[in-house]
Design an enzyme around this catalytic site. Structure first.
Site, PDB file in Angstrom:
ATOM      1  CB  SER A 379       0.023   0.884  -7.396  1.00  0.00           C
ATOM      2  OG  SER A 379      -0.632  -0.074  -8.187  1.00  0.00           O
ATOM      3  NE  ARG A 380      -5.650   0.160  -1.549  1.00  0.00           N
ATOM      4  CZ  ARG A 380      -6.592   0.332  -0.642  1.00  0.00           C
ATOM      5  NH1 ARG A 380      -7.170  -0.699  -0.105  1.00  0.00           N
ATOM      6  NH2 ARG A 380      -6.975   1.531  -0.288  1.00  0.00           N
ATOM      7  CB  VAL A 381      -2.533  -3.621  -9.039  1.00  0.00           C
ATOM      8  CG1 VAL A 381      -2.072  -4.550 -10.135  1.00  0.00           C
ATOM      9  CG2 VAL A 381      -4.043  -3.615  -8.926  1.00  0.00           C
TER      10      VAL A 381
END
Lengths: 527, 130
Positions: A379-381
């Site tokens: 998850s890039r967040v």
């Protein structure tokens, strides 16, 4: 006779003043495979709605009894003809029929009355519960919000799935791809996420939109039934473009979904939209493009296949406070063939989204459900959208699990392992067991905190691997019944403060003492 | 196929306005041109496309659709005004369609003016049931 109706008719007749206008029209010269060629329509716009005049030659009575109209979408503006994709029953379109230009780009009605309803790709209700009078329509093709209109993603969207909320956290406004082979549990993750929103307080609960593209109608019916049984239809809209519907409907359905989502987002609401699945939308778009004689590219997809998905997914956003702070979180689903994530469409969508949850068929077959491959899921967040409480307890779990998967593979070749390796494997097995979860059993984040905290701090090290799931259930029941204040505090504060942590440790000790029959393994062999 | 279509269109555009000797001259020049370019074998296909163009043009009239025979003279002036404004070179063709109940519809390939009783009745009905 009803006087009200008589008066209404009189009023309509008195005020009736039909306009005299020259309408721009064309003539259908060819119909085949859901596409028709129209000569004329000289001023038609790209993606303009075209109305087919099916009233020609029919009596007034016949038209009143069957008032259905057929709409088309002008997609190819060529030198001699306009190619129009028919959005309706192709068999009713005849050569020589008149096609009228509407002057409007394709729009769908939007309304909060759609919540709890099942719609088709043009937002018409298909659940037999009556029509909806929508006061507003919105164009389905709309430019996404710009950079300055957005704010960072920092509010978690809880899926209720331990493996995701702990290691691959999703935030409101993020696009997280769910990717895997057929029958690996992709739709199950999506539906469980919808079901888990019931655990959210009503004012913070996102409106959920499930877009079924090219699915079997029996599957969609089962999903609707599951959502109804669990009370999730109270905040969910289902849009269905089944496999039996025209390719144009399967192409349009996701755009209809995001258009309805934007309606809610602009009112300051959070929306969760699931596209199940975009691979079928890509195939439908390929079919349409080939029939429109557009030049085929790689794997026969048209040249703008990337743009098909990018313009859809870019419309998911978290808006800033000036625009009321609403959000659209997208969970697009892509089906791979034999685990090939390097194929054309999967790589396209991976590059667009803010992370992916990869479902591994091997893990699924081994009984690890959800079959999430934590190694390549991301998850890039990340933790920016993770509740503090979960962040505190889940910090090490991804690393420990990754180490375990490596050692698990190594174990197949080596017979005598050193004690440290054995311990890591035993620990990893128990962590993997903790991350197993039955479908349609989402867990509130406060319970996830308790479960993962116990696992990471070695509570289940003294439990047989096969009994870990049972032990976890007993622990949660124990905390729920006898130490409910811990769960309430975590839920309220969204954090695991020192005092709460101490209370939790004490509760875990009490659990160990009162359930000694579960703990049959020597902890020193594991930790 | 596309080449034959282009030749047919060019020949049609030139001969549409020409008459008599001029038409013959154009045609002779056309044949010579085809021979010089080595495209003489396309003649059958070119004539096929030319025939389609001629037939299409014949259909491209102004249709005045009325419910009964008597209405044609009644609404002819309106159609004539339409013709003078939009398509001075086209002919007005009479079409009887009793399903329109009354009034008239002026229709070409690209424009339509619908003042039929059928449309008015349907619109009225739709307004009432809203």
């Amino acid at each position: 006779m009803n006087n009200y109706i008589i008066e209404k008719i009189k009023k309509e007749i008195e005020n009736f003043s039909p306009k005299t206008e020259a309408e721009k029209t064309g003539v259908v010269v060819k119909v085949a495979d859901g596409i028709c060629e129209v000569e004329g329509l000289s001023d038609v716009m790209m993606s303009e709605m075209v109305l087919f005049d099916n009233k020609q030659g029919r009596e007034v009575k016949e038209i009143i009894e069957d008032p259905s109209t057929i709409v088309g979408l002008a997609l190819n503006l060529e030198e001699d003809v306009v190619k129009v994709v028919i959005l309706g029953d192709t068999s009713k379109i005849k050569e020589g029929m008149t096609a009228k230009s509407t002057g409007k780009v394709l729009s769908v009605p939007v309304s909060s009355m759609y919540i709890g309803r099942v719609l088709d790709a043009l937002a018409n209700p298909i659940d037999g519960l009556g029509s909806i009078e929508a006061k507003q329509t919105r164009e389905i093709e709309k430019k996404a919000y710009g950079v300055m209109d957005r704010s960072p993603v920092n509010t978690p969207l809880h899926t209720g799935i331990k493996a995701i909320d702990s290691m691959i956290p999703i935030g409101r406004g993020q696009r997280e791809l769910i990717i895997g082979d057929r029958y690996t549990g992709k739709t199950t993750i999506a539906i469980d996420t919808i079901l888990n929103q019931k655990n959210e307080p009503e004012d913070k609960r996102p409106i959920c939109i499930y877009v079924a593209i090219g699915q079997k109608e029996s599957k969609t019916a089962r999903i609707v039934s599951d959502l109804k049984e669990n009370g999730a239809m109270d905040y969910t809209i289902v849009i269905s473009a089944p496999a039996s519907s025209p390719a144009a409907y399967q192409f349009l359905a996701p755009y209809t979904g995001v258009t309805i989502a934007e309606y809610f987002m602009e009112k300051g609401k959070d929306v969760l939209i699931i596209y199940d699945d975009l691979s079928k939308q890509a195939v439908a778009y390929r079919q349409m493009s080939l029939l429109l004689r557009r030049p085929p590219g790689r794997e026969a997809y048209p040249g703008d296949i990337f743009y098909l998905h990018s313009r859809l997914l870019e419309r998911s956003a978290k808006l800033n406070e000036k625009l009321k702070g609403g959000s659209i979180t997208a969970l697009p689903i892509i089906e791979t063939q034999e685990g090939d994530v390097s194929a054309y469409i999967p790589t396209n969508v991976i590059s667009i989204t803010d992370g992916q949850i990869f479902l591994n068929a091997d893990l699924f077959n081994k009984g690890q459900k959800p079959a999430i491959d934590a190694g390549i899921s991301v998850s890039r967040v990340g933790s920016a959208a993770q509740t503090k409480a979960i962040k505190k307890v889940a910090g090490k779990i991804k690393l420990q699990l990754a180490q375990f998967r490596e050692l698990e593979a190594f174990m197949q070749f080596a017979q005598d392992l050193d004690p440290e390796t054995k311990k890591s494997i035993e620990k990893g097995r128990r962590l993997a067991e903790i991350l197993k979860q039955k479908n349609h059993s989402p867990l509130g984040f406060e319970k996830q905190v308790v479960s993962i905290y116990a696992a990471v701090n070695g509570l289940f090290d003294g439990v047989e691997v096969s009994k870990v799931v049972e032990a976890e259930k007993k622990l949660l029941d124990f905390v729920q019944t006898q130490h409910k204040d811990i769960l309430d505090t975590i839920r309220k504060e969204k954090d695991l403060s020192e005092s709460t942590e101490q209370k939790l440790q004490d509760a875990i000790k009490l659990f160990e003492e009162s359930h000694k029959d579960i703990f049959t393994v020597n902890k020193k062999d594991v930790a | 196929m596309q080449v034959a279509k282009i030749y047919a269109k060019a020949l049609y555009d030139l001969t549409k306005k020409a008459r008599g000797e001029k038409q013959e001259k154009i045609f002779n020049n056309f044949v010579n041109l085809l021979k010089s370019k080595g495209h003489y074998s396309l003649m059958p296909l070119i004539f096929k496309h030319l025939k389609l163009l001629v037939e299409k043009d014949k259909l491209d009239n102004i249709d005045l659709i009325v419910a009964k025979e008597n209405d044609f003279e009644k609404y002819f002036k309106k159609a004539d005004n339409f013709k003078k404004h939009f398509y001075p070179k086209k002919e007005i063709k009479k079409v009887i369609d009793s399903s329109i109940v009354g009034g008239f519809i002026i229709k070409t390939k690209e424009l339509m003016v619908d003042k039929s009783y059928k449309r008015s009745l349907i619109n009225l009905y739709n307004n009432i049931i809203k």
